[in-house]
Design a protein around this motif. Structure first.
Motif, PDB file in Angstrom:
ATOM      1  N   HIS A 212       0.861  -1.253  -0.142  1.00 30.83           N
ATOM      2  CA  HIS A 212      -0.152   0.150   0.094  1.00 30.83           C
ATOM      3  C   HIS A 212       0.881   1.247  -0.024  1.00 30.83           C
ATOM      4  N   ARG A 213       0.766   2.123  -0.989  1.00 38.98           N
ATOM      5  CA  ARG A 213       1.593   3.433  -1.290  1.00 38.98           C
ATOM      6  C   ARG A 213       0.581   4.363  -1.585  1.00 38.98           C
ATOM      7  N   PRO A 214       0.064   5.183  -0.783  1.00 42.29           N
ATOM      8  CA  PRO A 214      -0.665   6.574  -1.332  1.00 42.29           C
ATOM      9  C   PRO A 214       0.019   7.545  -1.982  1.00 42.29           C
ATOM     10  N   VAL A 215      -0.658   8.070  -2.869  1.00 35.84           N
ATOM     11  CA  VAL A 215       0.034   9.457  -3.651  1.00 35.84           C
ATOM     12  C   VAL A 215      -0.698  10.609  -3.280  1.00 35.84           C
ATOM     13  N   THR A 216       0.164  11.661  -2.565  1.00 40.32           N
ATOM     14  CA  THR A 216      -0.549  12.881  -1.974  1.00 40.32           C
ATOM     15  C   THR A 216       0.064  13.993  -2.436  1.00 40.32           C
ATOM     16  N   GLY A 217      -0.746  14.953  -2.346  1.00 32.79           N
ATOM     17  CA  GLY A 217      -0.169  16.474  -2.766  1.00 32.79           C
ATOM     18  C   GLY A 217      -0.207  16.609  -4.254  1.00 32.79           C
ATOM     19  N   LEU A 218      -0.846  15.840  -4.997  1.00 29.32           N
ATOM     20  CA  LEU A 218      -1.022  16.107  -6.239  1.00 29.32           C
ATOM     21  C   LEU A 218      -2.128  17.538  -6.888  1.00 29.32           C
ATOM     22  N   THR A 219      -1.581  18.177  -7.877  1.00 25.79           N
ATOM     23  CA  THR A 219      -2.121  19.411  -8.224  1.00 25.79           C
ATOM     24  C   THR A 219      -3.000  18.816  -9.501  1.00 25.79           C
ATOM     25  N   LEU A 220      -4.220  19.450  -9.725  1.00 26.19           N
ATOM     26  CA  LEU A 220      -5.028  19.226 -10.805  1.00 26.19           C
ATOM     27  C   LEU A 220      -4.912  20.460 -11.868  1.00 26.19           C
ATOM     28  N   PHE A 221      -4.843  20.138 -13.081  1.00 27.55           N
ATOM     29  CA  PHE A 221      -4.605  21.207 -13.960  1.00 27.55           C
ATOM     30  C   PHE A 221      -5.232  21.037 -15.120  1.00 27.55           C
ATOM     31  N   ALA A 222      -5.773  21.901 -15.940  1.00 24.05           N
ATOM     32  CA  ALA A 222      -6.791  21.605 -16.979  1.00 24.05           C
ATOM     33  C   ALA A 222      -6.154  20.695 -17.755  1.00 24.05           C
ATOM     34  N   GLY A 223      -7.207  19.975 -18.438  1.00 26.41           N
ATOM     35  CA  GLY A 223      -6.694  18.826 -19.286  1.00 26.41           C
ATOM     36  C   GLY A 223      -7.699  18.917 -20.707  1.00 26.41           C
ATOM     37  N   ALA A 224      -8.831  17.928 -20.707  1.00 26.31           N
ATOM     38  CA  ALA A 224      -9.609  17.757 -21.873  1.00 26.31           C
ATOM     39  C   ALA A 224     -10.855  16.974 -21.426  1.00 26.31           C
ATOM     40  N   ASP A 225     -11.876  17.086 -22.257  1.00 27.58           N
ATOM     41  CA  ASP A 225     -13.152  16.487 -22.130  1.00 27.58           C
ATOM     42  C   ASP A 225     -13.054  15.116 -22.099  1.00 27.58           C
ATOM     43  N   THR A 226     -12.296  14.340 -22.839  1.00 28.37           N
ATOM     44  CA  THR A 226     -12.141  13.013 -23.061  1.00 28.37           C
ATOM     45  C   THR A 226     -11.049  12.399 -22.307  1.00 28.37           C
ATOM     46  N   ALA A 227     -11.188  11.105 -22.411  1.00 28.49           N
ATOM     47  CA  ALA A 227      -9.986  10.400 -21.662  1.00 28.49           C
ATOM     48  C   ALA A 227      -8.719  10.469 -22.542  1.00 28.49           C
ATOM     49  N   ALA A 228      -9.071  10.346 -23.896  1.00 28.74           N
ATOM     50  CA  ALA A 228      -7.640  10.415 -24.826  1.00 28.74           C
ATOM     51  C   ALA A 228      -7.095  11.684 -24.700  1.00 28.74           C
TER      52      ALA A 228
ATOM     53  N   ALA B 134      -7.233  13.823 -22.354  1.00 29.49           N
ATOM     54  CA  ALA B 134      -6.643  14.189 -21.015  1.00 29.49           C
ATOM     55  C   ALA B 134      -5.394  13.471 -20.890  1.00 29.49           C
ATOM     56  N   LEU B 135      -5.191  12.151 -21.413  1.00 26.67           N
ATOM     57  CA  LEU B 135      -4.005  11.437 -21.401  1.00 26.67           C
ATOM     58  C   LEU B 135      -2.670  12.233 -22.265  1.00 26.67           C
ATOM     59  N   ASP B 136      -3.348  12.577 -23.433  1.00 27.04           N
ATOM     60  CA  ASP B 136      -2.425  13.611 -24.152  1.00 27.04           C
ATOM     61  C   ASP B 136      -1.847  15.029 -23.512  1.00 27.04           C
ATOM     62  N   ALA B 137      -2.722  15.322 -22.422  1.00 28.07           N
ATOM     63  CA  ALA B 137      -2.310  16.620 -21.789  1.00 28.07           C
ATOM     64  C   ALA B 137      -1.480  16.176 -20.531  1.00 28.07           C
ATOM     65  N   VAL B 138      -1.162  15.017 -20.141  1.00 32.30           N
ATOM     66  CA  VAL B 138      -0.463  14.671 -19.160  1.00 32.30           C
ATOM     67  C   VAL B 138       0.830  15.471 -19.355  1.00 32.30           C
TER      68      VAL B 138
END
Length: 336
Positions: free
Chosen positions: A154-170, A172-176
């Motif tokens: 078990h390993r959590p991930v904390t402190g992530l910021t959220l930034f603008a991406g896209a409306d679709t999953a594809a 949003a993955l491109d926006a990573v």
């Protein structure tokens, strides 16, 4: 689902082995043999396992039994893997497996990033088997092994910021945003991921959560066809980890579907950030090929990640998903 007993035999054979080897590498055999059996290749299970057997290590020793009162102190301690597997073995023997899963899923979900996401993938394979057929002792034990491995890693991930991406999953993955420094293993890279696109954060409806998780699995699988060369093994998990979560949703209360989407999205986006190539390659259609033919190529190749990605690609079943599976065959070293 396999009704020959072969999968149960293989799981019994595997449960004397530990969930890892060399202190950090995952034992993929339970996931791979389940994928073989689920796709009608029970006759290949033991042959595949015979080749993989040299990668197995003995089951690790226990330290101290995990208890309902003291489990928090053992969470995320890989030395306690045997203790956790023993705990979940007792739980699944004494309670309905769905109740055990529903109680522990929200506890474990924040830490699905440990073990390179392999623990949740192992749980997803175990749940698929239980949903599809009889709750035999080896299949219940496999769920216990998967949950125990997850609790230990078990390993959590904390402190992530959220930034603008896209409306679709594809989109949003491109926006990573790829990591600026992409050296080191999974734990080191994971610690350098600081943000992901906002794509899943605003979802509140369980049905929308299910729909988006399905969309994510499709998009991540499709993306492998053009981006898998960034790291042919690790980028598989951008698709197989969320698919493990998707396969588990039918066994979970609906109020856990949205949190499951969010955790799966973070995992897929993080893996993408950690291993994305500098540029994609052009998409090459696979030509006239059936799902059965693609899975046959994966079985002949043998690599466990190829088998598992192909298993996910067959859940989607469209041309680009099959192309992704064939791309994994092309990029990966065969099992020997």
């Amino acid at each position: 689902m396999d009704t020959t007993g072969t999968l149960d035999e293989a799981l019994q054979r595997l449960h004397v082995s530990g969930p890892e080897r060399l202190g950090r590498l995952t034992n993929h055999a339970p996931m791979a043999v389940e994928a073989l059996a689920a796709n009608g290749r029970a006759e290949s299970v033991h042959r595949w396992l015979d080749v993989y057997a040299s990668r197995l290590e003995e089951f690790p020793p226990g330290v101290e039994p995990v208890t309902d009162a003291g489990w928090r102190s053992a969470l995320g301690d890989p030395r306690r893997a045997a203790d956790w597997i023993g705990y979940f073995g007792r739980e699944t023997a004494e309670h309905p497996w769905r109740d055990v899963l529903a109680r522990w899923w929200p506890r474990l979900l924040p830490g699905m990033y440990g073990g390179s996401t392999h623990p949740v993938i192992r749980v997803g394979h175990a749940v698929r088997t239980l949903l599809a057929g009889e709750s035999t002792e080896p299949r219940l034990n496999e769920l216990a092994h998967g949950l125990g491995y997850w609790a230990a890693r078990h390993r959590p991930v904390t402190g992530l910021t959220l930034f603008a991406g896209a409306d679709t999953a594809a989109g949003a993955l491109d926006a990573v945003r790829p990591l600026a420094r992409r050296e080191g293993g999974f734990p080191d890279r994971l610690g350098r991921v600081t943000g992901v696109p906002v794509w899943a954060a605003t979802v509140t409806d369980p049905d929308e959560g299910h729909r988006r998780l399905t969309e994510l699995v499709r998009a991540a699988t499709h993306r492998y066809a053009t981006h898998g060369h960034g790291e042919e093994t690790m980028l598989v998990h951008a698709a197989t980890a969320p698919n493990a979560v998707l396969r588990t949703l039918p066994a979970l209360p609906r109020d856990l579907w949205v949190p499951s989407l969010r955790a799966a999205w973070t995992a897929s986006a993080a893996v993408t950030a950690m291993y994305a190539p500098d540029a994609p390659v052009a998409y090459v259609p696979p030509g006239p090929v059936t799902s059965e033919e693609v899975f046959e190529r994966a079985v002949a190749h043998g690599d466990e990640h190829v088998v598992k990605l192909t298993d996910t690609a067959l859940d989607i079943g469209d041309e680009r998903a099959l192309a992704a599976a064939l791309r994994a065959v092309e990029l990966s070293d065969p099992l020997r």
